[in-house]
Design an enzyme around this catalytic site. Structure first.
Site, short mmCIF file in Angstrom:
data_model
loop_
_atom_site.label_atom_id
_atom_site.label_comp_id
_atom_site.label_asym_id
_atom_site.label_seq_id
_atom_site.Cartn_x
_atom_site.Cartn_y
_atom_site.Cartn_z
N ASP A 1 2.14 -4.73 8.89
CA ASP A 1 2.52 -4.32 7.26
C ASP A 1 1.86 -2.78 7.60
O ASP A 1 1.37 -2.74 8.66
CB ASP A 1 0.78 -4.95 6.42
CG ASP A 1 1.48 -3.95 4.69
OD1 ASP A 1 2.13 -3.66 4.33
OD2 ASP A 1 0.02 -4.95 4.35
N GLU A 2 2.42 -1.85 6.90
CA GLU A 2 2.14 -0.11 6.69
C GLU A 2 2.84 0.23 8.18
O GLU A 2 1.77 0.23 9.63
CB GLU A 2 0.69 -0.44 6.91
CG GLU A 2 -0.05 -0.60 5.64
CD GLU A 2 0.12 -0.35 4.28
OE1 GLU A 2 0.75 0.93 4.59
OE2 GLU A 2 -0.35 -0.08 3.25
N GLN B 1 4.29 6.91 2.68
CA GLN B 1 3.59 7.07 2.54
C GLN B 1 2.78 6.98 4.23
O GLN B 1 0.96 6.62 4.20
CB GLN B 1 3.00 5.26 2.22
CG GLN B 1 2.91 5.55 0.39
CD GLN B 1 2.95 4.11 0.34
OE1 GLN B 1 1.55 4.07 -0.22
NE2 GLN B 1 4.01 3.29 -0.77
N ARG C 1 -1.81 5.42 -7.00
CA ARG C 1 -2.69 4.50 -7.33
C ARG C 1 -3.59 4.26 -8.69
O ARG C 1 -3.29 3.58 -8.95
CB ARG C 1 -4.33 4.90 -6.17
CG ARG C 1 -4.23 5.40 -5.03
CD ARG C 1 -3.43 3.80 -3.84
NE ARG C 1 -2.23 4.70 -3.87
CZ ARG C 1 -1.53 3.53 -3.80
NH1 ARG C 1 -1.67 2.65 -2.99
NH2 ARG C 1 0.04 3.92 -3.28
N LYS D 1 4.55 -5.13 -2.68
CA LYS D 1 4.83 -5.17 -0.73
C LYS D 1 3.54 -6.90 0.01
O LYS D 1 4.55 -7.88 0.46
CB LYS D 1 4.43 -3.66 -0.38
CG LYS D 1 3.53 -4.06 1.32
CD LYS D 1 3.38 -2.59 1.32
CE LYS D 1 2.14 -2.29 0.68
NZ LYS D 1 0.99 -2.01 2.10
N THR D 2 2.82 -6.61 -0.25
CA THR D 2 1.17 -7.10 -0.04
C THR D 2 2.08 -8.66 -0.53
O THR D 2 1.50 -10.16 -0.39
CB THR D 2 0.27 -7.02 -0.11
OG1 THR D 2 -0.83 -5.40 0.23
CG2 THR D 2 -0.75 -8.08 0.32
#
Length: 696
Positions: free
Chosen positions: A221-222, A252, A595, A32-33
């Site tokens: 983002d997020e 998330q 993670r 994503k980043t």
DNA sequence: CGGTTGCACTTTTTT
DNA sequence: AGTGCAACCG
């Protein structure tokens, strides 16, 4: 330039999408980043968009920093402020906008930012001021209610209108007074930063249009963790071209308790019709077994979108579940596994993360890691900038910057002690507010005040002279701090003979070196106020300890999730709440599991000390949810207990040797602390975990 | 005014 | 078990 190299098809689609709204539904570990960064690079490199025409909102300052570094690399540019797009958290961006244009709605450019501590302190004062003494009304819960109201953009008047119960009516009164006092102090709290930006855009069309034109492309983002105020800011900033690109994952979403609403991401297509939707479902992070276990957990939720992450890599080793006798044994298991793997060179300490539900759980882990001599760092918990000595200095700086900031003044009025007690302080404050002078002015002219003892007048007057000398902010922050420390004798005050004095002094000097990277005081204060616990720098390679929330966005080769017990995780506080809260806990579990790259360890203890009492909790339901992707691991207690003989194996009158103090006799034992009368005649109280004592 | 003692409360998660 | 604070005393 080519910014699509090394990307998969879906990622390329997201990176090269033309103008107009774009929704990127990005599963955990789907790059994503990377995608977001490449899109920004693409816009700058191939679409002739100027960096300063781009606004990129991240969840933490750390994420912004990482993105900046990656972007600089992609574009082969120096990472300088002049070249970079606007990048930061909603809060950080809002500060910049409000410093520049807040005056249009009556916000002074030199506002200070109140954190949770400041807010609760001010609420206490507000309660006093409106005469509420009911001990059932706690500043903490009032703070929570005010925050919730603000996040839903409900002001004190509207709040009062809907308040029916006496409790709510009291809160309404406090809320009103809190707002009055906060304004008087020239301060904004965290929620105000968002709320006032919304108000600025709503009330001043010119300003809104200016920023709308400025930000040709907006990327967020997020997005699943945006709240109502942030959503309003987005809607106000997006111009007619609708160049908005949001990235997120409803699976998330873990911040609903803070007002975040993942429906914002589910409703994106409704809000921006015709949006291009890109799904990133290939996972590049975790092994198949980890992904499967995480998938099994998250799909127990009802409220969610449908997707299935997949990986091109193998299954890897199964998720390991460990049952332990108690929390100390659990911590020792983690510590011994890490230390043995590091000892044989299989892993580095920074390959590991230990994740827990609540900050309180970090303590026992720390002890075990200390004992095993494994280097670790804690993210969150007591932040560096939350330490008393740091807050003192910051309070001085804030008061110099904003001489109406009464919270800061009352913090430092008698620190270091200068004979000004609560009575004198109160009298001074009453007089000061009557005169209409700001605090520093009033201090300088305190001789004119009535009702103060000569002693108090002299001390306050002296303080005034010192602060007045700093009014002209023509020096660098680090110089200001150093001179301030000198003039108020702060280091002497810290040297109180306690063992912690040295740490505190060290903290103060790291504050000075932190300050050296800032050219002006306002920027430094801003950084300090908005610093996330996740943003703190790390030193030597070490194991990372943090809450599950703080782990969002991060990844580690090996992850330990500890305390998977009913009542701990899912937390007991959510049981009386409702199914949606349980679903959020489950999402939190999903976030934690995803993670892990190679190994995931889950552990729970049959018994645990809570509030000083031993409790017995059944294993977390989330373990059962994981299904067949996990393997239960039988613990052979003595196998690893051998590595950690009982810490206090000493008795009174035992002879011991210390490298530092020589040989001596134990005269007292108090838990892990032993008092040793050394042959040199001096007696020391030592913690057997830290002091390397050996038998003589 | 400033220090000490004892009591109550704590544990969600954080910008 | 650890902390913060309110009430006391010097």
């Amino acid at each position: 330039m080519n910014f699509t190299e090394g990307l998969n098809e879906a990622q390329i689609q997201a990176v090269t999408a033309n103008a107009g709204p774009v929704l990127i539904l990005a599963g955990a570990g789907s790059g994503k980043t990377k995608t977001l960064t490449h899109r920004i690079a693409y816009l700058i490199g191939n679409k002739n968009i100027w960096p300063n025409q781009i606004l990129a909102v991240t969840f933490t300052n750390k994420a912004a920093k990482e993105m900046r570094e990656r972007l600089a690399g992609l574009l082969n540019q120096a990472n300088t402020r002049g070249f970079m797009p606007w990048m930061g958290t909603f809060h950080g961006i809002c500060v910049r906008l409000l410093r520049q244009d807040g005056h249009a709605i009556g916000i002074a450019a030199n506002f200070v930012i109140y954190d949770e501590d400041d807010r609760q302190g001010l609420i206490k004062q507000a309660m006093k001021s409106v005469g509420i003494t009911d001990s059932n009304i706690k500043p903490k819960s009032v703070s929570g209610m005010i925050s919730t109201a603000k996040n839903e953009m409900i002001g004190p008047d509207e709040f009062a209108q809907t308040a029916t119960y006496p409790f709510q009516q009291s809160v309404a009164k406090i809320y009103h007074e809190y707002e009055r006092m906060r304004r008087e102090a020239g301060a904004l709290d965290f929620d105000d930063l968002l709320l006032e930006t919304v108000r600025l855009f709503r009330e001043v069309d010119d300003v809104r249009r200016k920023w709308q034109r400025q930000f040709v492309h907006i990327l967020i983002d997020e997005y699943q963790d945006t709240n109502a105020a942030q959503y309003a800011i987005v809607k106000q900033l997006v111009g007619p071209e609708r160049n908005i690109c949001v990235v997120g994952d409803d699976w998330q979403s873990i911040y609903s308790w803070r007002g975040a609403d993942f429906k914002n991401i589910l409703n994106f297509e409704r809000d921006f019709p015709g949006a291009l939707v890109v799904k990133l479902e290939q996972n590049y992070r975790s092994t198949g077994a980890i992904l499967e276990a995480a998938h099994n957990v998250i799909t127990k939720n009802v409220q969610r979108t449908d997707k299935k992450l997949w990986t091109a890599e193998g299954a890897g080793s199964p998720v390991q579940v460990h049952e332990l006798y108690d929390e100390a044994e659990e911590a020792r298991l983690v510590a011994s596994r890490i230390s043995s793997q590091v000892a044989i060179g299989a892993r580095q300490p920074d390959d590991y993360a230990v994740l827990y539900r609540t900050n309180a759980q970090s303590y026992i882990m720390e002890r075990a890691l200390l004992q095993a001599r494994v280097p670790y760092q804690i993210v969150g918990g007591v932040r560096f900038y939350d330490r008393k000595e740091i807050k003192d200095i910051i309070a001085y700086l804030r008061l110099i910057y904003q001489p109406n900031d009464r919270m800061s003044f009352s913090r430092i009025a008698n620190v270091p002690g200068r004979g000004v007690g609560s009575t004198s302080l109160e009298r001074f404050m009453i007089w000061q507010s009557r005169t209409g002078m700001d605090i520093i002015e009033a201090l300088v002219r305190v001789q004119e005040a009535d009702g103060l003892t000569p002693r108090a007048k002299n001390s306050l007057g002296k303080l005034g002279e010192i602060l007045d000398g700093f009014r002209v902010l023509d020096r660098e922050p680090s110089q200001i701090i150093e001179e301030l420390l000198e003039r108020i004798g702060y280091l002497n005050y810290l040297r109180d003979g306690t063992p912690q004095a040295e740490d505190r002094e060290e903290n103060v000097s790291s504050l000075v070196s932190d300050a050296k990277t800032f050219a002006a005081l306002p920027e430094f204060l801003e950084e300090v106020a908005l610093m996330t616990s996740a943003d703190e720098a790390k030193g030597q390679p070490s194991v990372t300890l943090m809450t599950l929330h703080a782990a969002k966005g991060l990844e580690y080769p090996v992850v330990f999730m500890v305390g998977l017990e009913e009542g701990i995780f899912p937390h007991s506080r959510i049981h009386d709440a409702g199914p949606s809260e349980l679903e959020e806990e489950r999402r939190l579990c999903y976030v934690g599991m995803t993670r892990a790259r190679e190994e995931l360890h889950i552990s729970y203890a049959a018994s645990r000390l809570q509030f000083g009492q031993r409790g017995y909790n059944p294993p977390s339901r989330f373990i059962a949810d994981m299904g067949n992707a996990v393997a239960a691991v039988e613990q052979q207690s003595d196998q690893y207990m051998d590595d950690f003989p009982e810490a206090v194996a000493y008795d009174i009158n035992d002879r011991v040797r210390s490298a530092q103090f020589g040989t001596g006799t134990i005269v007292d034992i108090d838990g892990l602390a032993v008092t040793v009368l050394f042959d040199s005649g001096q007696s020391k109280k030592l913690n057997v975990e830290y002091a390397r004592l050996e038998r003589a």
